[in-house]
Design an enzyme around this catalytic site. Sequence first.
Site, short mmCIF file in Angstrom:
data_model
loop_
_atom_site.label_atom_id
_atom_site.label_comp_id
_atom_site.label_asym_id
_atom_site.label_seq_id
_atom_site.Cartn_x
_atom_site.Cartn_y
_atom_site.Cartn_z
N SER A 117 -17.65 36.98 22.64
CA SER A 117 -17.27 35.71 22.56
C SER A 117 -15.79 35.39 22.92
O SER A 117 -15.05 36.38 22.37
CB SER A 117 -17.70 35.09 21.24
OG SER A 117 -17.22 33.79 21.13
N TYR A 141 -17.00 34.25 12.55
CA TYR A 141 -17.80 34.46 13.76
C TYR A 141 -17.14 35.15 14.68
O TYR A 141 -17.62 36.26 14.97
CB TYR A 141 -18.12 33.08 14.31
CG TYR A 141 -18.89 33.21 15.64
CD1 TYR A 141 -20.06 33.70 15.86
CD2 TYR A 141 -18.08 33.10 16.85
CE1 TYR A 141 -20.79 33.94 17.16
CE2 TYR A 141 -18.77 32.98 18.08
CZ TYR A 141 -20.08 33.50 18.13
OH TYR A 141 -20.37 33.93 19.43
N LYS A 145 -17.94 39.45 15.79
CA LYS A 145 -18.07 39.73 17.03
C LYS A 145 -17.04 41.04 17.32
O LYS A 145 -17.25 41.92 18.00
CB LYS A 145 -17.91 38.66 18.23
CG LYS A 145 -19.12 37.76 18.07
CD LYS A 145 -20.44 38.47 18.48
CE LYS A 145 -21.50 37.61 18.66
NZ LYS A 145 -22.60 38.09 19.06
N1 UFG Z 1 -17.14 19.28 19.13
C1 UFG Z 1 -16.78 17.79 18.64
N2 UFG Z 1 -17.86 16.95 18.31
C2 UFG Z 1 -19.30 17.73 18.08
C3 UFG Z 1 -19.24 18.93 18.72
C4 UFG Z 1 -18.30 19.68 19.04
O1 UFG Z 1 -15.79 17.19 18.69
O2 UFG Z 1 -20.03 17.22 17.81
C5 UFG Z 1 -15.81 19.76 19.58
C6 UFG Z 1 -15.44 20.97 18.58
O3 UFG Z 1 -14.58 20.53 17.60
C7 UFG Z 1 -14.65 21.90 19.82
C8 UFG Z 1 -15.23 21.52 20.78
O4 UFG Z 1 -16.01 20.59 21.00
O5 UFG Z 1 -13.29 21.42 19.70
C9 UFG Z 1 -16.38 22.51 21.35
O6 UFG Z 1 -17.21 22.89 20.40
P1 UFG Z 1 -18.68 23.47 20.19
O7 UFG Z 1 -19.38 23.49 19.00
O8 UFG Z 1 -19.53 23.10 21.35
O9 UFG Z 1 -18.22 25.14 20.77
P2 UFG Z 1 -17.31 26.16 20.22
O10 UFG Z 1 -16.01 26.10 20.83
O11 UFG Z 1 -16.96 25.90 18.59
O12 UFG Z 1 -17.79 27.45 20.21
C10 UFG Z 1 -18.63 27.99 21.48
C11 UFG Z 1 -19.45 28.87 20.91
C12 UFG Z 1 -18.83 30.19 20.44
C13 UFG Z 1 -18.04 30.73 21.35
C14 UFG Z 1 -16.94 29.72 21.60
C15 UFG Z 1 -15.84 30.11 22.80
O13 UFG Z 1 -20.20 28.32 19.92
O14 UFG Z 1 -19.99 31.26 20.30
O15 UFG Z 1 -17.47 28.47 22.14
O16 UFG Z 1 -15.04 29.16 23.00
F1 UFG Z 1 -17.17 31.71 20.75
#
Ligand code: UFG
Length: 350
Positions: A117, A141, A145
């Site tokens: 990731s 997380y 990984k």
């Molecule tokens: N976000 C919001 N509101 C929500 C959901 C997400 O504002 O309801 C924001 C998060 O705070 C973040 C962005 O949208 O800033 C992306 O969040 P995600 O939960 O969609 O994804 P993440 O970036 O947290 O994580 C994902 C995968 C991981 C991976 C990562 C790599 O889940 O496995 O991308 O960047 F490591």
Amino acid sequence: MTTLITGGAGFIGGHTVLAFLDRGEIPIVLDDLSTGIREAVPPNVPFFVGDVGDTELVSRLIRNHRIDAILHFAAKIVVPESVVDPLKYYFANTVKTHALLQTAVRGKVRRFVFSSSAAVYGNPSSTPVDETAHPAPLSPYGMSKLMSEYMLIDTSAACNLRHVILRYFNVAGADPAGRLGQSTPGATHLIKVALETALRRRPYMNIYGSDYPTPDGTCVRDYVHVSDLARAHLAALDYLRNGGGSRTLNCGYGRGYSVREVVDAVRMVAGVDFETRQAPRRAGDPASIVANSDQLVSLGWKPELNDLPKMIEHACNWEKKLASVERTARGQPSGVVDVAGNASHAPAVP
Ligand code: UFG
């Protein structure tokens, strides 16, 4: 010789199974169905319900199916959950990968493709980030990984095993033909949450943090279409089959979108407005992370779906399908909802 896909009933593993079938190759799938969905895997693919840490079961699969390659997707993937419950993540992602690797080595498996990731980078000092950047995960997380990456690198150096580590950026979209999408309930990922809000399955959605050092103050991510990511696994496996040495490779498109830009794109694609609420920063979130994937491209990966609105459209079609299947299911007495449109089928014998 056959490929074993762990987590093949999940979102990314399931799309990779489809990519295998699309090129006429039948893998076998091992999934514990903790988040995966049995019906995601077409009936002609041998399917085993079980744990990647179950050495007896995995040994039997390797032997009986003459497994020469493992694609290891099975994992816990929710960054904020890993902050709250780190040991769950180290167990599911690191301890079980240790067991799987040990079984693979004993079973003389020669090729291993590992789902890592972008979370291993934390907040990279350069953007787009390439694979030489120093890893500094911000969440358990990401660390779970990274620890698995180290185990795999050391094991490959010591044994007759070659690997590709794929560092996924933000995976989104759904199969363009509508066969599969993200079905796990309790979504936390941005595009799915935004689409559920657009389809009135949630009253509003939160935007976590507006004071990041980014152009509009919200986090920036590199969204990669799940079908392109699935094909990246085929490219990685073909590379190993052709004798390629062990590599660690980013998988993203090299273009970042802020949370607000994604939300606006969802509004545009879905053709509806919906409420967003500003919320505090979410633990474990890096401000901005965008991939340099030149190495993966040079290895033969050809992205075909590098288009955010298209990605959202495919995911939106899937959300609509899920909603209509659920409506139909509510009228049925019981049983599994077959979101992939497959007939029910009994588990295969290991
Ligand atoms: N976000 C919001 N509101 C929500 C959901 C997400 O504002 O309801 C924001 C998060 O705070 C973040 C962005 O949208 O800033 C992306 O969040 P995600 O939960 O969609 O994804 P993440 O970036 O947290 O994580 C994902 C995968 C991981 C991976 C990562 C790599 O889940 O496995 O991308 O960047 F490591």
